[in-house]
Design an enzyme around this catalytic site. Structure first.
Site, PDB file in Angstrom:
ATOM      1  N   ASP A  38      -1.951  -7.315  18.382  1.00 48.06           N
ATOM      2  CA  ASP A  38      -1.242  -7.275  17.150  1.00 48.06           C
ATOM      3  C   ASP A  38      -2.019  -8.373  16.289  1.00 48.06           C
ATOM      4  O   ASP A  38      -2.512  -9.397  16.392  1.00 48.06           O
ATOM      5  CB  ASP A  38       0.223  -8.061  17.292  1.00 48.06           C
ATOM      6  CG  ASP A  38       1.002  -7.736  16.044  1.00 48.06           C
ATOM      7  OD1 ASP A  38       0.664  -6.798  15.318  1.00 48.06           O
ATOM      8  OD2 ASP A  38       2.087  -8.350  15.929  1.00 48.06           O
ATOM      9  N   ASN A  59       3.578   4.213  16.140  1.00 41.05           N
ATOM     10  CA  ASN A  59       2.384   4.140  15.083  1.00 41.05           C
ATOM     11  C   ASN A  59       2.053   5.422  14.460  1.00 41.05           C
ATOM     12  O   ASN A  59       1.389   5.059  13.413  1.00 41.05           O
ATOM     13  CB  ASN A  59       1.089   3.532  15.910  1.00 41.05           C
ATOM     14  CG  ASN A  59       1.406   2.074  16.325  1.00 41.05           C
ATOM     15  OD1 ASN A  59       0.779   1.576  17.433  1.00 41.05           O
ATOM     16  ND2 ASN A  59       2.087   1.383  15.766  1.00 41.05           N
TER      17      ASN A  59
END
Length: 246
Positions: free
Chosen positions: A24, A72
Site C-alpha cells: 500500500d 480495485n
C-alpha cells in the site's frame, strides 16, 4: 514498530515461514512528489523485485503479495489500464529475475476478469518457474477474500446437492481445500505498508492467527531492511492460538 535488527545468523525455524504483504502507498508516494499515480505503481514494481530477492536471502519459503483486489476495478479506467500494463510487463520481463532468485510464481485470484493475453502470460510464467524451489512467490491478482469464501461455500453446496458429500462431512479442512490458496500454509506474518491498519478483504480465512505488523513506510520505499524489521517484531511475539501463554 521497533527498528531493532535481526540477530546475526537468525534461526530460520523461529519463522516466519510464510509472509504476506499488503503493498500500500504507491499513490501517496507519487502524490508527495508531484507525480502521476502510475509513477508510484512503477516504483512499487521495483519494490516487489527488492522484496522477492530479500525474502529469498532471508530464507523465507513463502511470500504472498496483494497486487490487485476485486475492488480495485472501481479505480479510474486509466489507472486500471496502467496497472494491467505493469502486470503484463512483470510477467513477461521478470522471469529471469525470478529464476535467479529461485522463485516459483503462482498467481492467485479470479482469472475470469482478466484479459486473455494476461491469463496466457500467467500460465506461461507459472509453467516456466515451476521448477524453482528456493521460494514460492504468490501474487494475488483480482483477488477478494469474501468472494473467495463465497465461492468455496458454493462449491461445497454443489457437492452436497450432487450427493458427493454430506453436510456433516464439511469441516475446516474440506473448506480450505476449496479456497484459492489450497495447499498453501497460512501466513505466519501479515505486513501492511503505508501506515494503514486494516486488512482490506485480504486472506480473511487464512490470516485468522497471523501476526499483524503495520509499518509507516510507503510501498515504493519498502525493502529488505524493512522486511527484516517486521520479522524481528514477529519473533518478539508469543503466538498462543487461543491458548494460555507461557
Amino acid at each position: 514498530m521497533s527498528s531493532a535488527p535481526l540477530p546475526a545468523n537468525p534461526d530460520q525455524a523461529s519463522g516466519p515461514q510464510h509472509v504476506a504483504i499488503i503493498m500500500d502507498g504507491n499513490g501517496r508516494w507519487a502524490k508527495a512528489r508531484g507525480l502521476p499515480r502510475v509513477a508510484g505503481h512503477r516504483r512499487g514494481a521495483d519494490a516487489v523485485r527488492r522484496v522477492v530477492r530479500g525474502a529469498g536471502e532471508l530464507g523465507i519459503p513463502i511470500l504472498t503479495l496483494f497486487a490487485f483486489s476485486t475492488e480495485n476495478w472501481t479505480r479510474p479506467a486509466d489507472e486500471v489500464a496502467d496497472l494491467m500494463g505493469l502486470l503484463r510487463h512483470y510477467l513477461r520481463n521478470e522471469l529471469e529475475e525470478l529464476r535467479k532468485n529461485g522463485a516459483r510464481l503462482r498467481v492467485i485470484g479470479n482469472r475470469d476478469g482478466l484479459a486473455g493475453d494476461i491469463v496466457r502470460d500467467i500460465a506461461d510464467a507459472e509453467r516456466m518457474t515451476s521448477g524453482n524451489t528456493r521460494i514460492d512467490v504468490n501474487i494475488c491478482m483480482n483477488y477478494g477474500a469474501r468472494d473467495e469464501i463465497v465461492r468455496a461455500a458454493r462449491n461445497l453446496a454443489k457437492q452436497v446437492a450432487k450427493g458427493e458429500i454430506t453436510v456433516d462431512s464439511i469441516d475446516q479442512h474440506s473448506f480450505e481445500r476449496e479456497l484459492l490458496t489450497a495447499g498453501v500454509p497460512d501466513p505466519d506474518l501479515l505486513i501492511r505498508t503505508s501506515g494503514e491498519q486494516r486488512i482490506s478483504n485480504f486472506l480473511l480465512w487464512q490470516c485468522a492467527y497471523s501476526e499483524l505488523v503495520f509499518v509507516d513506510t510507503l510501498w515504493p520505499d519498502f525493502g529488505k531492511e524493512h522486511l527484516e524489521q517486521a520479522i524481528a517484531e514477529f519473533r518478539r511475539r508469543e503466538r498462543r492460538y487461543g491458548g494460555v501463554g507461557s
